[in-house]
Design a protein around this motif. Structure first.
Motif, PDB file in Angstrom:
ATOM      1  N   UNK A  39       0.839  -1.206   0.000  1.00  0.00           N
ATOM      2  CA  UNK A  39       0.000   0.000   0.000  1.00  0.00           C
ATOM      3  C   UNK A  39       0.869   1.249   0.000  1.00  0.00           C
ATOM      4  N   UNK A  40       0.263   2.337  -0.481  1.00  0.00           N
ATOM      5  CA  UNK A  40       0.854   3.676  -0.377  1.00  0.00           C
ATOM      6  C   UNK A  40      -0.161   4.494   0.393  1.00  0.00           C
ATOM      7  N   UNK A  41       0.247   4.969   1.582  1.00  0.00           N
ATOM      8  CA  UNK A  41      -0.656   5.692   2.472  1.00  0.00           C
ATOM      9  C   UNK A  41       0.116   6.703   3.290  1.00  0.00           C
ATOM     10  N   UNK A  42      -0.438   7.896   3.436  1.00  0.00           N
ATOM     11  CA  UNK A  42       0.144   8.927   4.299  1.00  0.00           C
ATOM     12  C   UNK A  42       1.622   9.181   4.001  1.00  0.00           C
ATOM     13  N   UNK A  43       1.984   9.211   2.735  1.00  0.00           N
ATOM     14  CA  UNK A  43       3.360   9.510   2.352  1.00  0.00           C
ATOM     15  C   UNK A  43       4.345   8.383   2.582  1.00  0.00           C
ATOM     16  N   UNK A  44       3.849   7.167   2.755  1.00  0.00           N
ATOM     17  CA  UNK A  44       4.738   6.025   3.008  1.00  0.00           C
ATOM     18  C   UNK A  44       4.312   4.826   2.165  1.00  0.00           C
ATOM     19  N   UNK A  45       5.289   3.983   1.845  1.00  0.00           N
ATOM     20  CA  UNK A  45       5.048   2.728   1.147  1.00  0.00           C
ATOM     21  C   UNK A  45       5.186   1.624   2.187  1.00  0.00           C
ATOM     22  N   UNK A  46       4.168   0.776   2.304  1.00  0.00           N
ATOM     23  CA  UNK A  46       4.258  -0.366   3.225  1.00  0.00           C
ATOM     24  C   UNK A  46       4.100  -1.644   2.419  1.00  0.00           C
ATOM     25  N   UNK A  47       4.789  -2.676   2.854  1.00  0.00           N
ATOM     26  CA  UNK A  47       4.713  -3.955   2.153  1.00  0.00           C
ATOM     27  C   UNK A  47       5.033  -5.092   3.117  1.00  0.00           C
TER      28      UNK A  47
ATOM     29  N   UNK B 145       7.598  -4.144   6.148  1.00  0.00           N
ATOM     30  CA  UNK B 145       8.533  -3.030   5.998  1.00  0.00           C
ATOM     31  C   UNK B 145       7.790  -1.766   5.581  1.00  0.00           C
ATOM     32  N   UNK B 146       8.472  -0.653   5.766  1.00  0.00           N
ATOM     33  CA  UNK B 146       7.905   0.654   5.428  1.00  0.00           C
ATOM     34  C   UNK B 146       9.033   1.525   4.892  1.00  0.00           C
ATOM     35  N   UNK B 147       8.746   2.264   3.794  1.00  0.00           N
ATOM     36  CA  UNK B 147       9.694   3.210   3.236  1.00  0.00           C
ATOM     37  C   UNK B 147       9.080   4.594   3.305  1.00  0.00           C
ATOM     38  N   UNK B 148       9.876   5.565   3.757  1.00  0.00           N
ATOM     39  CA  UNK B 148       9.437   6.962   3.801  1.00  0.00           C
ATOM     40  C   UNK B 148      10.550   7.846   3.270  1.00  0.00           C
ATOM     41  N   UNK B 149      10.148   8.942   2.631  1.00  0.00           N
ATOM     42  CA  UNK B 149      11.089   9.917   2.086  1.00  0.00           C
ATOM     43  C   UNK B 149      11.616  10.773   3.227  1.00  0.00           C
ATOM     44  N   UNK B 150      12.905  10.676   3.511  1.00  0.00           N
ATOM     45  CA  UNK B 150      13.534  11.466   4.571  1.00  0.00           C
ATOM     46  C   UNK B 150      14.929  11.866   4.123  1.00  0.00           C
ATOM     47  N   UNK B 151      15.220  13.139   4.243  1.00  0.00           N
ATOM     48  CA  UNK B 151      16.569  13.618   3.920  1.00  0.00           C
ATOM     49  C   UNK B 151      16.971  13.383   2.472  1.00  0.00           C
TER      50      UNK B 151
END
Length: 190
Positions: A141-149, A170-176
């Motif tokens: 899923x893509x939710x609240x600015x994050x990718x979860x799988x 796992x979860x990926x978020x855009x940081x830095x």
């Protein structure tokens, strides 16, 4: 009889009703001034029409993108996709789960992030999961600015490719300026 040099100014005696009338008139003037405002200024040139776009650009379509998968003679297929604004720029990205169309077994998956190119169409800007990691993707899923799988994998080479025996959330978020992978607290093995 004494005459005064000053005329009789009896009408200048202020009574409460006069003050009330004056206050009411002033309030009406202030209210009218608040309602009657000039139109907002624009920076457009005379004769030009301002271009206002309230609709967000559509998410990139993965159909026209050459995904960086090496499949030998087989084709690559997109098995899942979801869109959302991952980097906070107001434009949606598309995240795709793809794999080689091997025909049998469970080929490993890859997860790619696509963005709109500058007039060149969608392009891959990040790889979150590479096929070399030999994992497939369950929930996604893509939710609240994050990718979860949910990543499915194998505890050893002896485990048949049809039946993954390990699971990792796992979860990926855009940081830095990059995607950072984390494991949510509820992650566990199968």
């Amino acid at each position: 009889m004494q005459t005064s040099a000053v005329p009789d100014l009896a009408h200048t005696d202020a009574r409460p009703v006069h003050w009330l009338a004056t206050a009411t008139a002033m309030a009406a003037v202030v209210a009218a001034a608040g309602l009657l405002q000039p139109k907002a200024a624009t920076a457009s040139q005379p004769g030009s029409q301002p271009q206002i776009s309230t609709a967000a650009a559509p998410a990139p379509d993965p159909a026209g993108v050459q995904l960086p998968l090496e499949c030998g003679g087989a084709k690559s297929v997109v098995t899942k996709k979801a869109s959302g604004d991952l980097d906070g720029d107001g434009s949606p990205e598309t995240v795709v789960v793809a794999r080689c169309d091997a025909g049998s077994g469970t080929p490993p998956s890859a997860i790619f992030v696509l963005t709109r190119g500058n007039g060149t169409g969608p392009r891959v800007v990040a790889t979150l999961l590479e096929p070399v990691q030999k994992q497939s993707v369950g929930d996604f899923a893509v939710r609240d600015g994050a990718v979860t799988a949910t990543l499915l994998g194998y505890s050893s080479p002896d485990v048949p490719s049809c039946c993954p025996d390990k699971q990792e959330k796992v979860k990926w978020q855009w940081k830095g300026g990059k995607f950072v992978r984390t494991a949510p607290a509820e992650a566990r093995g199968v």
